[in-house]
Design a protein around this motif. Structure first.
Motif, PDB file in Angstrom:
ATOM      1  N   THR A   1       0.852  -1.201   0.000  1.00 50.15           N
ATOM      2  CA  THR A   1       0.000   0.000   0.000  1.00 50.15           C
ATOM      3  C   THR A   1       0.882   1.244   0.000  1.00 50.15           C
ATOM      4  OG1 THR A   1      -1.572  -1.258   1.332  1.00 50.15           O
ATOM      5  CG2 THR A   1      -1.981   1.099   1.111  1.00 50.15           C
ATOM      6  N   ASN A   2       1.912   1.215   0.844  1.00 50.41           N
ATOM      7  CA  ASN A   2       2.821   2.355   0.917  1.00 50.41           C
ATOM      8  C   ASN A   2       3.551   2.552  -0.414  1.00 50.41           C
ATOM      9  OD1 ASN A   2       2.023   1.779   3.517  1.00 50.41           O
ATOM     10  ND2 ASN A   2       3.988   2.278   4.451  1.00 50.41           N
ATOM     11  N   ALA A   3       3.851   1.438  -1.093  1.00 48.15           N
ATOM     12  CA  ALA A   3       4.580   1.523  -2.367  1.00 48.15           C
ATOM     13  C   ALA A   3       3.757   2.253  -3.425  1.00 48.15           C
ATOM     14  CB  ALA A   3       4.963   0.131  -2.858  1.00 48.15           C
ATOM     15  N   VAL A   4       2.435   2.055  -3.402  1.00 49.63           N
ATOM     16  CA  VAL A   4       1.569   2.772  -4.345  1.00 49.63           C
ATOM     17  C   VAL A   4       1.650   4.281  -4.073  1.00 49.63           C
ATOM     18  CG1 VAL A   4      -0.816   3.134  -5.113  1.00 49.63           C
ATOM     19  CG2 VAL A   4       0.009   0.807  -4.635  1.00 49.63           C
ATOM     20  N   LEU A   5       1.597   4.622  -2.787  1.00 50.68           N
ATOM     21  CA  LEU A   5       1.711   6.033  -2.401  1.00 50.68           C
ATOM     22  C   LEU A   5       3.056   6.614  -2.839  1.00 50.68           C
ATOM     23  CD1 LEU A   5       0.826   8.539  -0.764  1.00 50.68           C
ATOM     24  CD2 LEU A   5       1.704   7.406   1.287  1.00 50.68           C
TER      25      LEU A   5
ATOM     26  N   ALA B   1      10.478   7.297  -4.503  1.00 49.36           N
ATOM     27  CA  ALA B   1      10.134   7.973  -3.251  1.00 49.36           C
ATOM     28  C   ALA B   1      10.093   6.961  -2.116  1.00 49.36           C
ATOM     29  CB  ALA B   1       8.788   8.679  -3.382  1.00 49.36           C
ATOM     30  N   LEU B   2      10.088   7.480  -0.899  1.00 49.37           N
ATOM     31  CA  LEU B   2       9.949   6.652   0.294  1.00 49.37           C
ATOM     32  C   LEU B   2       8.965   7.338   1.232  1.00 49.37           C
ATOM     33  CD1 LEU B   2      10.906   4.271   2.106  1.00 49.37           C
ATOM     34  CD2 LEU B   2      12.501   5.896   3.140  1.00 49.37           C
TER      35      LEU B   2
ATOM     36  N   VAL C   1       7.022  12.037   3.196  1.00 48.33           N
ATOM     37  CA  VAL C   1       7.597  11.346   2.042  1.00 48.33           C
ATOM     38  C   VAL C   1       8.876  12.049   1.597  1.00 48.33           C
ATOM     39  CG1 VAL C   1       6.346  12.618   0.235  1.00 48.33           C
ATOM     40  CG2 VAL C   1       6.975  10.232  -0.169  1.00 48.33           C
ATOM     41  N   ILE C   2       9.790  11.229   1.078  1.00 43.16           N
ATOM     42  CA  ILE C   2      11.059  11.717   0.526  1.00 43.16           C
ATOM     43  C   ILE C   2      11.064  11.349  -0.951  1.00 43.16           C
ATOM     44  CG2 ILE C   2      13.582  11.456   0.594  1.00 43.16           C
ATOM     45  CD1 ILE C   2      13.065  10.229   3.507  1.00 43.16           C
ATOM     46  N   VAL C   3      11.256  12.332  -1.833  1.00 42.90           N
ATOM     47  CA  VAL C   3      11.297  12.055  -3.271  1.00 42.90           C
ATOM     48  C   VAL C   3      12.721  12.284  -3.784  1.00 42.90           C
ATOM     49  CG1 VAL C   3      10.352  12.619  -5.538  1.00 42.90           C
ATOM     50  CG2 VAL C   3       8.904  12.847  -3.509  1.00 42.90           C
TER      51      VAL C   3
ATOM     52  N   ILE D   1      16.632   4.619  -2.242  1.00 45.91           N
ATOM     53  CA  ILE D   1      16.925   3.279  -1.717  1.00 45.91           C
ATOM     54  C   ILE D   1      17.732   3.393  -0.422  1.00 45.91           C
ATOM     55  CG2 ILE D   1      18.149   1.099  -2.166  1.00 45.91           C
ATOM     56  CD1 ILE D   1      15.582   1.302  -3.793  1.00 45.91           C
ATOM     57  N   ALA D   2      18.705   4.295  -0.397  1.00 45.27           N
ATOM     58  CA  ALA D   2      19.489   4.488   0.835  1.00 45.27           C
ATOM     59  C   ALA D   2      18.562   4.890   1.980  1.00 45.27           C
ATOM     60  CB  ALA D   2      20.572   5.546   0.618  1.00 45.27           C
ATOM     61  N   CYS D   3      17.633   5.798   1.704  1.00 43.84           N
ATOM     62  CA  CYS D   3      16.686   6.228   2.737  1.00 43.84           C
ATOM     63  C   CYS D   3      15.891   5.025   3.260  1.00 43.84           C
ATOM     64  CB  CYS D   3      15.717   7.276   2.188  1.00 43.84           C
ATOM     65  SG  CYS D   3      16.468   8.892   1.949  1.00 43.84           S
TER      66      CYS D   3
END
Lengths: 194, 427
Positions: free
Chosen positions: B64-68, B81-82, B221-223, B263-265
């Protein structure tokens, strides 16, 4: 061919069209990006051949290493080069001696040699530079979305559940070419300093 | 070859989401689970070694988070993003990838009061030293650069006072200094401003505000813009470029290319610091994002009408809203956010502190609370709340002096909002 940015249809056509891939610079070390990509492409149903003279006698995912492209002895569709830019030209020259000629020369993330690309294209081969086939396959199939990566594609179709060895549909609606506009521009600025 | 590229409103609904492979569910399901089964031992090892795409544990990633994450990345024009538990968590996780103890980052002085507090006090205990610069003075950023500078941090529209930041000018300073520019885009949302188009390398959001938009879920979120040259940065960013012992010596930047920072985040920051977003909150925020273009335009149109009204009211000393032609940020607003200047701004009352307090208590429709970017209209007196930790001089520098009232204009009927202000101002 403009090598700063690729339309998705170009990449999609290559990934849907090739079957046998020779990976030059494949590594048996489990932390190397080449190992990740080799394993993934095997799992997505490609016929992978590891090429690395330093590892002849060993095998990767059950496929024996060969020392050079000339040692493969059967037709290959694509050469995926996991070497830095300075090592590209001799590999392309070796590829040009193969018969039948491979259809695609692919250079990994960070690798770019425009002169080598021009040579390969003059001989009728397609060329991709500074991209990873694992990332592109994952992106176009949206499998990479699990990692929060922007696939730059959308689809209102129900996707199948991926299983081992399964080729995935890459036929999604593209938002744009490969990377984002900003990322492409930044990569161009780096490869082409003014 | 000439595929039509979907536009912003289409992406706000579709990016990252597709019908569920198992059930065909069209809305994104809430994957309310801590963990995910592995196919076999090799699959498990591949996932833990970052070799395969897939899910392990919701602290590291969740469908679900991955869709966001993909949706916000798509709207911002980023590579990845994360999502994390809050906007504050986004700041900690992003900066942890860039700073070691003893390092510095430059931050604009006009920021959300909570960020000023986090940077000044909490980050000091990590040995991350903030150096302040004047939001309106590009030269002050340049002057603050030192060999230990690892990042520059600004807000696109700065809280609390409708300040529009000259992102492109500050991006030039960051590029020259060889450090990433981080832009908090919370108050603009990508509907109004896409900082990556103006040179940002990293974009952060409090999802709690306009993106979620309904005042019901905290998130951040971090983009990753995919623009920063980690490979060319030498040893400056060891989290990205040095072999990571946590992952058997992988170098994140060479393995993940132009989404290495995201990915690092995730695999260094979120995995070890732990501020994971609840999948339920991700679902609520995703639902909010689907109407972002509609809501954001209405927020801006209402805010402009309210600002026009206030600027003509005899009891109002000044209105700080970039949408007003006479505002000092109006030219920047025309350049960066022509669709609207946001919906959060401040004004001061001729009666000073006491009138501010009185206005807040007399309002009937505006809710008195410490949030912005809700469907509902909100009001607060920053000097006694969000910016109360600052001394008086710092309050004024941050745009939160004692006579200042901040409002976040909602999407109610604008006539009702103006009538409420009218009765409260004349009470």
């Amino acid at each position: 061919m403009n090598h700063d940015t690729y339309p998705d249809d170009y990449i999609r056509g290559i990934l849907n069209g090739v079957k046998v891939i020779a990976m030059v610079g494949a590594s048996p070390s489990e932390i190397r990006p080449s190992f990740f990509a080799f394993k993934y492409l095997v799992q997505r149903g490609y016929d992978m051949i590891p090429v690395n003279p330093g590892h002849v006698g060993k095998s990767l995912m059950g496929r024996p290493f060969v020392a050079s492209l000339a040692d493969i002895g059967r037709p290959i569709d694509m050469i995926d080069i996991f070497r830095s830019s300075v090592h590209i030209m001799p590999i392309v020259e070796e590829a040009l001696k193969l018969s039948p000629l491979p259809k695609v020369i692919w250079m990994q993330l960070g690798a770019r040699d425009d002169a080598a690309a021009e040579k390969a294209e003059a001989a009728g081969m397609k060329v991709v530079m500074n991209r990873c086939p694992k990332i592109e396959y994952g992106r176009l199939s949206s499998e990479i979305s699990w990692m929060g990566v922007n696939s730059r594609t959308i689809s209102a179709k129900r996707a199948p559940i991926p299983t081992q060895g399964m080729r995935l549909s890459l036929n999604r609606t593209s938002v744009g070419g490969g990377a984002t506009t900003a990322a492409d521009r930044a990569a161009k600025d780096r490869s082409d300093p003014t | 070859m000439t595929e039509r590229a979907p536009g912003f409103a289409t992406l706000a609904i579709h990016a990252g989401a597709q019908p569920d492979p198992t059930t065909g569910a069209r809305a994104t399901p809430i994957y309310q689970t801590t963990s995910f089964v592995f196919n076999d031992a090799d699959h498990a090892a591949s996932l833990f070694g970052l070799q395969a795409f897939g899910n392990i544990y919701t602290r590291i990633g969740n469908p679900t988070n991955a869709v966001l994450e993909e949706r916000v990345a798509a709207l911002e024009g980023g590579t990845a993003a994360l999502a994390v538990a809050s906007g504050h968590a986004a700041q900690v996780v992003a900066l942890q990838q860039l700073l070691s103890p003893g390092d510095e980052f430059i931050a604009a002085r006009k920021l959300y009061g909570g960020s000023i507090n986090q940077f000044t006090h909490s980050f000091k205990s990590f040995g991350w030293n903030v150096v302040w610069a004047d939001t309106d003075d590009v030269a002050s950023f340049e002057a603050a650069v030192s060999p230990r500078t690892k990042a520059i941090f600004i807000e696109s529209i700065a809280n609390p006072g409708g300040t529009i930041t000259d992102i492109e000018a500050i991006a030039q300073v960051a590029r020259k200094a060889g450090v990433p520019l981080i832009v908090d885009n919370t108050l603009a949302s990508p509907y109004l401003i896409r900082p990556i188009d103006h040179g940002a390398d990293i974009v952060l959001h409090s999802l709690t505000k306009f993106l979620g938009g309904h005042g019901n879920s905290i998130g951040g979120v971090i983009v990753d813009a995919g623009t920063f040259d980690w490979a060319g940065s030498g040893d400056k960013y060891p989290m990205l470029t040095q072999p990571r012992p946590e992952y058997h010596g992988i170098r994140i930047h060479e393995t993940f290319g132009n989404f290495a920072f995201a990915i690092a985040c995730r695999v260094l920051g979120l995995r070890d610091l732990g501020p994971a977003l609840s999948p339920f909150n991700a679902f609520m925020i995703l639902t909010g994002i689907e109407t972002l273009p509609l809501r954001m335009q209405k927020h801006c149109d209402n805010a402009k009408a309210v600002a026009d009204y206030l600027s003509k009211h005899p009891g109002v000393a000044s209105v700080n809203y970039a949408g007003l032609p006479e505002d000092k940020y109006h030219a920047l607003a025309r350049k960066y956010c022509p669709k609207g200047s946001g919906a959060v701004f401040t004004f001061s009352l001729k009666g000073g502190y006491d009138s501010g307090v009185k206005l807040v208590s007399n309002l009937k429709l505006f809710s008195h609370l410490a949030n912005v970017g809700d469907t509902r209209s909100l009001v607060i007196h920053p000097a006694s709340t969000t910016h109360s930790q600052l001394d008086d001089a710092a309050k004024i520098k941050a745009g939160a002096g004692p006579d200042i009232v901040r409002i976040s204009v909602g999407i109610e009927d604008k006539e009702d909002l103006i009538a409420d202000l009218e009765q409260a101002l004349s009470a």
